[in-house]
Design a protein around this motif. Structure first.
Motif, PDB file in Angstrom:
ATOM      1  N   THR A 179       7.797 -12.349  -6.030  1.00 36.71           N
ATOM      2  CA  THR A 179       8.932 -12.164  -5.124  1.00 36.71           C
ATOM      3  C   THR A 179       9.602 -10.823  -5.376  1.00 36.71           C
ATOM      4  O   THR A 179       9.946 -10.102  -4.436  1.00 36.71           O
ATOM      5  N   HIS A 180       9.788 -10.478  -6.654  1.00 37.56           N
ATOM      6  CA  HIS A 180      10.406  -9.204  -7.026  1.00 37.56           C
ATOM      7  C   HIS A 180       9.586  -8.026  -6.499  1.00 37.56           C
ATOM      8  O   HIS A 180      10.134  -7.070  -5.940  1.00 37.56           O
ATOM      9  N   ILE A 181       8.283  -8.079  -6.646  1.00 45.70           N
ATOM     10  CA  ILE A 181       7.406  -6.999  -6.176  1.00 45.70           C
ATOM     11  C   ILE A 181       7.519  -6.843  -4.656  1.00 45.70           C
ATOM     12  O   ILE A 181       7.657  -5.729  -4.148  1.00 45.70           O
ATOM     13  N   LEU A 182       7.465  -7.940  -3.952  1.00 47.21           N
ATOM     14  CA  LEU A 182       7.455  -7.888  -2.494  1.00 47.21           C
ATOM     15  C   LEU A 182       8.809  -7.545  -1.885  1.00 47.21           C
ATOM     16  O   LEU A 182       8.872  -7.065  -0.755  1.00 47.21           O
ATOM     17  N   SER A 183       9.881  -7.764  -2.637  1.00 47.54           N
ATOM     18  CA  SER A 183      11.215  -7.522  -2.079  1.00 47.54           C
ATOM     19  C   SER A 183      11.857  -6.226  -2.575  1.00 47.54           C
ATOM     20  O   SER A 183      12.967  -5.903  -2.166  1.00 47.54           O
ATOM     21  N   ASP A 204       0.817  -1.223   0.000  1.00 48.20           N
ATOM     22  CA  ASP A 204       0.000   0.000   0.000  1.00 48.20           C
ATOM     23  C   ASP A 204       0.844   1.264   0.000  1.00 48.20           C
ATOM     24  O   ASP A 204       0.360   2.332  -0.362  1.00 48.20           O
ATOM     25  N   SER A 205       2.100   1.150   0.385  1.00 48.51           N
ATOM     26  CA  SER A 205       2.991   2.318   0.408  1.00 48.51           C
ATOM     27  C   SER A 205       3.547   2.661  -0.968  1.00 48.51           C
ATOM     28  O   SER A 205       4.260   3.645  -1.126  1.00 48.51           O
ATOM     29  N   ASN A 206       3.198   1.865  -1.985  1.00 45.74           N
ATOM     30  CA  ASN A 206       3.701   2.089  -3.341  1.00 45.74           C
ATOM     31  C   ASN A 206       2.591   2.495  -4.301  1.00 45.74           C
ATOM     32  O   ASN A 206       1.418   2.233  -4.062  1.00 45.74           O
ATOM     33  N   LEU A 207       3.009   3.113  -5.397  1.00 47.88           N
ATOM     34  CA  LEU A 207       2.092   3.573  -6.435  1.00 47.88           C
ATOM     35  C   LEU A 207       2.399   2.844  -7.735  1.00 47.88           C
ATOM     36  O   LEU A 207       3.521   2.944  -8.246  1.00 47.88           O
ATOM     37  N   PRO A 208       1.451   2.075  -8.299  1.00 47.37           N
ATOM     38  CA  PRO A 208       1.691   1.420  -9.584  1.00 47.37           C
ATOM     39  C   PRO A 208       1.516   2.408 -10.743  1.00 47.37           C
ATOM     40  O   PRO A 208       0.621   3.249 -10.723  1.00 47.37           O
ATOM     41  N   LEU A 209       2.391   2.305 -11.739  1.00 44.56           N
ATOM     42  CA  LEU A 209       2.354   3.187 -12.913  1.00 44.56           C
ATOM     43  C   LEU A 209       2.507   2.362 -14.182  1.00 44.56           C
ATOM     44  O   LEU A 209       3.416   1.539 -14.282  1.00 44.56           O
ATOM     45  N   CYS A 210       1.655   2.603 -15.166  1.00 41.51           N
ATOM     46  CA  CYS A 210       1.794   1.941 -16.462  1.00 41.51           C
ATOM     47  C   CYS A 210       2.813   2.722 -17.278  1.00 41.51           C
ATOM     48  O   CYS A 210       2.614   3.906 -17.564  1.00 41.51           O
ATOM     49  N   LYS A 211       3.922   2.067 -17.635  1.00 45.83           N
ATOM     50  CA  LYS A 211       4.979   2.729 -18.401  1.00 45.83           C
ATOM     51  C   LYS A 211       4.718   2.644 -19.899  1.00 45.83           C
ATOM     52  O   LYS A 211       4.924   3.604 -20.627  1.00 45.83           O
ATOM     53  N   ILE A 237       6.514   2.627  -7.548  1.00 43.49           N
ATOM     54  CA  ILE A 237       7.420   3.541  -6.845  1.00 43.49           C
ATOM     55  C   ILE A 237       6.802   3.860  -5.488  1.00 43.49           C
ATOM     56  O   ILE A 237       5.585   3.721  -5.304  1.00 43.49           O
ATOM     57  N   PRO A 238       7.618   4.317  -4.538  1.00 42.90           N
ATOM     58  CA  PRO A 238       7.051   4.727  -3.244  1.00 42.90           C
ATOM     59  C   PRO A 238       6.144   5.950  -3.430  1.00 42.90           C
ATOM     60  O   PRO A 238       6.426   6.826  -4.240  1.00 42.90           O
ATOM     61  N   LYS A 239       5.052   5.980  -2.670  1.00 47.52           N
ATOM     62  CA  LYS A 239       4.161   7.134  -2.693  1.00 47.52           C
ATOM     63  C   LYS A 239       4.866   8.303  -2.002  1.00 47.52           C
ATOM     64  O   LYS A 239       5.624   8.108  -1.057  1.00 47.52           O
TER      65      LYS A 239
END
Length: 91
Positions: free
Chosen positions: A52-56, A19-26, A86-88
Motif C-alpha cells: 500500500t505504501h509503495i502504491l500510494s 514504471d515512472s519510479n526508479l528503485p534504489l538500494c540505500k 524516487i520518480p525517474k
C-alpha cells in the motif's frame, strides 16, 4: 550471499513500484550465522502495508526482509535490504 539478497529484494521492489519510479538500494544489513552448503535460495517478501505504501507514495523507502537458505534448508545469513524509490527524471 549479499548479491543473491540484493537481487531477490530488488526484483521484488522493481516489480511493484510504478514504471515512472526508479528503485534504489540505500543500504543492507547481513548477519553471517553459519557456513553455507551448496546452492542458495533467496525469498523476499513485502507485507500488505508495504505494498500500500509503495502504491500510494510517489517516493519513499522501506526495509525488505529476505530469507536465504542453503541446500540443507539452513539460513547461513540473516539479511534485510533498505530500498527507496524516487520518480525517474524526464528528458
Amino acid at each position: 550471499m549479499a548479491l543473491i539478497s540484493e537481487s531477490a529484494t530488488g526484483a521484488l521492489l522493481a516489480m511493484n513500484v510504478p514504471d515512472s519510479n526508479l528503485p534504489l538500494c540505500k543500504s543492507f544489513k547481513i548477519d553471517f550465522k553459519r557456513i553455507a552448503k551448496g546452492d542458495l535460495k533467496a525469498v523476499a517478501t513485502l507485507s500488505d502495508e508495504q505494498m500500500t505504501h509503495i502504491l500510494s507514495s510517489e517516493k519513499g523507502d522501506l526495509i525488505v526482509p529476505v530469507e536465504v537458505t542453503d541446500q540443507d534448508g539452513n539460513e547461513p545469513i540473516k539479511a534485510e535490504m533498505h530500498w527507496a524509490w524516487i520518480p525517474k527524471n524526464k528528458p
